[in-house]
Design a protein around this motif. Structure first.
Motif, PDB file in Angstrom:
ATOM      1  N   GLN A 105       0.790  -0.978   0.000  1.00 22.82           N
ATOM      2  CA  GLN A 105      -0.190   0.046  -0.115  1.00 22.82           C
ATOM      3  C   GLN A 105       0.814   1.199  -0.123  1.00 22.82           C
ATOM      4  O   GLN A 105       0.277   2.456  -0.228  1.00 22.82           O
ATOM      5  CB  GLN A 105      -0.911  -0.006   1.294  1.00 22.82           C
ATOM      6  N   THR A 106       1.956   1.232   0.495  1.00 23.42           N
ATOM      7  CA  THR A 106       2.932   2.236   0.511  1.00 23.42           C
ATOM      8  C   THR A 106       4.189   2.504  -0.556  1.00 23.42           C
ATOM      9  O   THR A 106       5.067   3.308  -0.426  1.00 23.42           O
ATOM     10  CB  THR A 106       3.573   2.478   1.993  1.00 23.42           C
ATOM     11  N   GLU A 107       3.813   1.748  -1.569  1.00 22.29           N
ATOM     12  CA  GLU A 107       5.115   1.594  -2.620  1.00 22.29           C
ATOM     13  C   GLU A 107       5.138   2.875  -3.399  1.00 22.29           C
ATOM     14  O   GLU A 107       6.295   3.292  -3.515  1.00 22.29           O
ATOM     15  CB  GLU A 107       4.499   0.455  -3.840  1.00 22.29           C
ATOM     16  N   HIS A 108       4.127   3.759  -3.348  1.00 30.53           N
ATOM     17  CA  HIS A 108       4.243   5.070  -3.959  1.00 30.53           C
ATOM     18  C   HIS A 108       5.079   6.043  -3.249  1.00 30.53           C
ATOM     19  O   HIS A 108       5.436   7.084  -3.621  1.00 30.53           O
ATOM     20  CB  HIS A 108       2.777   5.557  -4.261  1.00 30.53           C
ATOM     21  N   LEU A 109       5.197   5.577  -1.859  1.00 28.55           N
ATOM     22  CA  LEU A 109       5.896   6.573  -0.608  1.00 28.55           C
ATOM     23  C   LEU A 109       7.407   6.297  -0.685  1.00 28.55           C
ATOM     24  O   LEU A 109       7.971   6.839   0.315  1.00 28.55           O
ATOM     25  CB  LEU A 109       5.397   6.621   0.546  1.00 28.55           C
TER      26      LEU A 109
END
Length: 196
Positions: A105-109
């Motif tokens: 869920q936090t790949e984009h961060l």
């Protein structure tokens, strides 16, 4: 003919082997580029749940149907003792699954400093949880192996084979005479070459 005592020991050993196999399936901790797969972790949690149910079923069956004596009690205790570490392993893998979801869920961060740090922390939590699962599965298997021996101790012949000696366990072998150094070195090489 299989006696009830031998049957119990075989059932306990089979369960111990199942926990050894689960331990062999654990992902190797420590490699941030090779995280365990979410599906594989979920499948292993499911398999551990089934093993915990089997432990309970085996203990229940012997409690309800068994002759109440010390041998039956040892079998029940053996199955029951493995429940706690099995549950700890499943719980640890649950933590791994939770952290894997967080990472997805936090790949984009991963470019943001705070996001990168949180993701590193998740990786450390995964490694610790995998270590906990490994330790717990080993404890469950070891407990069951010990219980099977307590229920039905192996024969002296089997103990001798396990000890890699033809001498019965209860009898000490006489010390071999010392051989010259060159003879010893020559004797060791063929054993090594044969593949052990």
């Amino acid at each position: 003919m299989t006696t009830p005592l031998l049957s119990d020991a075989l059932a306990i050993r089979a369960m111990a082997s199942a926990f050894d196999a689960q331990r062999g399936k654990l992902p190797v901790p420590g490699d941030p580029h090779r995280l365990p797969g979410s599906v594989a972790v979920a499948q292993q949690i499911s398999e551990l749940g089934k093993l915990i149910t089997e432990l309970g079923d085996e203990a229940l069956f012997r409690t309800v149907n068994g002759v109440h004596n010390s041998r039956t009690g040892r079998s029940v205790a053996g199955f029951s003792a493995a429940v706690r570490p099995a549950g700890e392993a499943a719980s640890a893998l649950g933590e791994v699954a939770e952290q894997l979801v967080f990472l997805e869920q936090t790949e984009h961060l991963h470019e943001l400093p705070d996001g990168r740090e949180a993701r590193k922390t998740a990786g450390r939590v995964i490694d610790e949880a995998l270590g906990t699962a490994d330790t717990a599965l080993r404890a469950a298997a070891d407990s069951l192996h010990a219980a099977s021996t307590a229920v039905s101790p192996p024969s002296s012949r089997l103990r001798a084979a396990l000890g890699r000696t033809t001498t019965p366990v209860h009898k000490a072998a006489p010390a071999a005479p010392a051989a010259p150094a060159t003879a010893t070195a020559t004797a060791v090489v063929p054993r090594t070459v044969r593949g052990r």
